[in-house]
Design a protein around this motif. Structure first.
Motif, PDB file in Angstrom:
ATOM      1  N   PRO A 172       0.538  -1.518   0.339  1.00  0.00           N
ATOM      2  CA  PRO A 172       0.318  -0.166  -0.103  1.00  0.00           C
ATOM      3  C   PRO A 172       0.847   1.364  -0.057  1.00  0.00           C
ATOM      4  CG  PRO A 172       0.317  -0.866   2.055  1.00  0.00           C
ATOM      5  CD  PRO A 172       0.768  -2.339   1.323  1.00  0.00           C
ATOM      6  N   LYS A 173       0.063   1.895  -0.803  1.00  0.00           N
ATOM      7  CA  LYS A 173       0.517   3.773  -1.093  1.00  0.00           C
ATOM      8  C   LYS A 173      -0.278   4.906  -0.256  1.00  0.00           C
ATOM      9  CE  LYS A 173       2.626   1.436  -4.200  1.00  0.00           C
ATOM     10  NZ  LYS A 173       2.902   0.153  -5.273  1.00  0.00           N
ATOM     11  N   ILE A 174       0.706   4.768   1.446  1.00  0.00           N
ATOM     12  CA  ILE A 174      -0.059   5.917   1.998  1.00  0.00           C
ATOM     13  C   ILE A 174       0.739   7.434   2.043  1.00  0.00           C
ATOM     14  CG2 ILE A 174      -0.286   6.226   4.549  1.00  0.00           C
ATOM     15  CD1 ILE A 174      -0.682   3.093   4.610  1.00  0.00           C
ATOM     16  N   GLY A 175       0.232   8.519   1.720  1.00  0.00           N
ATOM     17  CA  GLY A 175       0.698   9.932   1.288  1.00  0.00           C
ATOM     18  C   GLY A 175       0.049  10.568   1.998  1.00  0.00           C
ATOM     19  N   TYR A 176       1.153  11.838   2.453  1.00  0.00           N
ATOM     20  CA  TYR A 176       1.054  13.263   3.206  1.00  0.00           C
ATOM     21  C   TYR A 176       1.569  14.218   2.403  1.00  0.00           C
ATOM     22  CZ  TYR A 176       1.305  16.899   6.750  1.00  0.00           C
ATOM     23  OH  TYR A 176       1.726  17.944   6.857  1.00  0.00           O
ATOM     24  N   ILE A 177       0.965  15.221   2.414  1.00  0.00           N
ATOM     25  CA  ILE A 177       1.226  16.338   1.732  1.00  0.00           C
ATOM     26  C   ILE A 177       0.892  16.924   2.562  1.00  0.00           C
ATOM     27  CG2 ILE A 177       1.009  18.031  -0.435  1.00  0.00           C
ATOM     28  CD1 ILE A 177      -0.359  15.747  -2.071  1.00  0.00           C
ATOM     29  N   GLY A 178       1.935  18.371   2.807  1.00  0.00           N
ATOM     30  CA  GLY A 178       2.291  19.131   3.213  1.00  0.00           C
ATOM     31  C   GLY A 178       3.455  19.515   4.522  1.00  0.00           C
ATOM     32  N   ALA A 179       3.730  20.637   5.049  1.00  0.00           N
ATOM     33  CA  ALA A 179       5.551  20.354   5.705  1.00  0.00           C
ATOM     34  C   ALA A 179       5.251  19.340   6.234  1.00  0.00           C
ATOM     35  CB  ALA A 179       5.080  21.766   6.155  1.00  0.00           C
ATOM     36  N   TRP A 180       6.400  19.217   6.466  1.00  0.00           N
ATOM     37  CA  TRP A 180       7.111  17.801   7.775  1.00  0.00           C
ATOM     38  C   TRP A 180       7.729  19.271   9.155  1.00  0.00           C
ATOM     39  CZ3 TRP A 180       6.486  13.798   8.707  1.00  0.00           C
ATOM     40  CH2 TRP A 180       7.225  12.297   9.584  1.00  0.00           C
ATOM     41  N   ALA A 181       6.282  18.981  10.213  1.00  0.00           N
ATOM     42  CA  ALA A 181       6.821  20.286  10.477  1.00  0.00           C
ATOM     43  C   ALA A 181       6.073  19.623  12.276  1.00  0.00           C
ATOM     44  CB  ALA A 181       5.899  21.465  10.424  1.00  0.00           C
TER      45      ALA A 181
END
Length: 504
Positions: A172-181
């Protein structure tokens, strides 16, 4: 229509977020939008990047020389409280504060300047309640974030088998788009990586912290241009919003949730108040265990992409703008008027060139030492008084140029701290290889400035008349009575010339 001015917070071409989307909507509604970039860039002082929308690449020059010529009524829209006071310099007739985050560092500026605002727009209910407490007499309108639905929807039926930067995988491909903060829950990412060791956890966005989850199946691909996001989402099986719950995130209305859904992707989020409103179209977890369980269910019981995307359509930026427009008509009737600013900005143009100035720093604590390799500092401290000398440029600059500015960048760490700068000049040649604090020079006073912070990082001084009077560009001495050592980054000359007319 009205002139819409957006002051520098995020450059137009970087991380297309709420400011760019809302300004695009104003432009589509036939208003003339002036979007001031945070960084001054050589080249055209302004450029029409979309119909009716102009990016401004030297904020101070544009405010000094062009804004006074714009006769239409002006609406100033800012999403950073620190920029509220600059509405006056922009000759604004109406001021909107778009409250988008609850950063503790913004509290003082909000309380100090909020009463100069004509109306407030908020992205989240918590923010609306906060604004009503600190500005009870000011109208407040709730306008959450949205998405460019058509842009993301066109990929909702596409599944990509490959993504640049990660190896092929059947998991599975689990994605997060946003600042790594700091607000990202790294423990969730670590547990996902362990649970789906045959899968991929993919992070897309700027790295704002070096604290990473060091797992072989966690891939940090960094910032990607907005134009690439739909194709990236086409590779993901599930999209996540793995935020810790704190003051900031509890008032966050994440744009990414709308973009995920518009692309037809199932979404699993931590229990953010603004995302919880979207259940059952989004799965919201109270605990790490539930988060992992929701991921497992979403992988088995695949949602209909079209169903998710159609739900997101109601949150398009076009729909959000309708709420903004209806609100503004009530408080600022001039929003209906038409004007000729667009014709003015397309009929004239200025070009901006820069020339870096060689510098030498001197310090009273080392009165006879040449410090030419030190950064350019001014100001006083017990460790000595810093002075900075800027040498006349070696390039042959046309003294007939329309405008000449002395520019330097200061990243102020305190809000609206007055920066005193005393500027002197000399026509004599200065030898920066031998200059010291004790060196005697034939200096003449030019001006003293008390800078109440700049609209962006650049502090600009118009030296046009001085140059024309002297018939030359002098060298400068800069000093300050501030009890601090102030660093002047990238001292330079900015030269402005009209390019729409033939110089006689």
């Amino acid at each position: 229509m009205t002139i819409i001015i957006y002051p520098p917070t995020i450059d137009w071409s970087y991380m297309r977020q709420r400011p760019q989307h809302i300004m695009s909507q104003f432009a589509k509604d036939h208003h003339t939008v002036l979007y001031l970039n945070k960084e001054n860039q050589p080249g055209k002082v302004w450029s029409e990047v979309e119909n009716n929308l102009f990016t401004i690449n030297h904020a101070q020059f544009f405010i000094d020389k062009i804004v006074p010529k714009l006769e239409e009524e002006k609406l100033y829209w800012t999403s950073w409280s620190k920029k509220i006071p600059f509405a006056k310099a922009c000759h604004a007739d109406f001021l909107v504060y778009d409250c988008v985050d609850d950063f503790p560092d913004w509290d003082d500026d909000e309380k100090r300047w909020i009463h100069e605002v004509d109306t407030i727009v908020c992205t989240a209910m918590n923010l609306k309640e906060k604004m009503k407490k600190i500005a009870p007499e000011t109208p407040v309108t709730l306008v959450p974030n949205g998405c460019d639905w058509e842009f993301f929807n066109k990929f909702q039926s596409i599944h990509a088998d490959m993504l640049e930067g990660v190896p092929s995988s059947k998991g599975p491909k689990i994605g997060y788009i946003g600042a790594w903060a700091e607000w990202v829950d790294k423990e969730i990412i670590s547990k996902l990586a362990d649970t789906y060791s045959n899968g991929q956890i993919i992070i897309i966005g700027p790295m704002l912290t070096s604290d990473i989850v060091n797992k072989t199946n966690v891939y940090y691909l960094g910032y990607r241009d907005y134009s690439n996001l739909p194709a990236i989402l086409a590779y993901f099986d599930i999209c996540i919003i793995p935020f810790k719950l704190n003051r900031i995130t509890e008032s966050t209305n994440p744009i990414k949730v709308y973009e995920y859904l518009a692309a037809g992707k199932p979404v699993v989020s931590t229990n953010l108040p603004e995302v919880k409103k979207m259940v059952p179209f989004v799965d919201v977890a109270d605990t790490h265990h539930q988060f992992l369980s929701d991921i497992a269910k979403a992988l088995v019981y695949k949602r209909n992409p079209s169903y998710l995307s159609q739900y997101a359509k109601q949150f398009s930026w076009e729909e959000r703008y309708k709420t903004i427009q209806q609100s503004l008509v009530n408080y600022f009737p001039a929003i209906r008027k038409r004007g000729e600013t667009h014709q003015l900005l397309t009929s004239i143009s200025y070009h901006h060139d820069t020339f870096t100035l060689a510098h030498c720093t001197t310090n009273s604590y080392y009165p006879n030492t040449n410090l030419k390799h030190d950064p350019p500092f001014i100001g006083k401290k017990p460790q000595g008084e810093y002075q900075c000398f800027l040498k006349s440029p070696k390039e042959n600059i046309d003294l007939r140029s329309d405008h000449i500015y002395l520019d330097f960048d200061i990243e102020s760490t305190q809000s609206f701290t007055t920066i005193h700068v005393e500027i002197n000049y000399t026509l004599n040649d200065i030898n920066i290889d031998k200059l010291t604090y004790s060196t005697k020079l034939d200096l003449h006073s030019f001006k003293n400035y008390d800078f109440q912070e700049s609209i962006n990082y650049t502090y600009s001084v118009d030296i046009t008349e001085l140059v024309k009077k002297l018939g030359a560009i002098p060298s400068f001495q800069l000093k300050s009575k501030n009890n601090a050592h102030i660093r002047l980054n990238n001292p330079r000359l900015s030269i402005f010339n009209r390019t729409d007319e033939v110089r006689k």
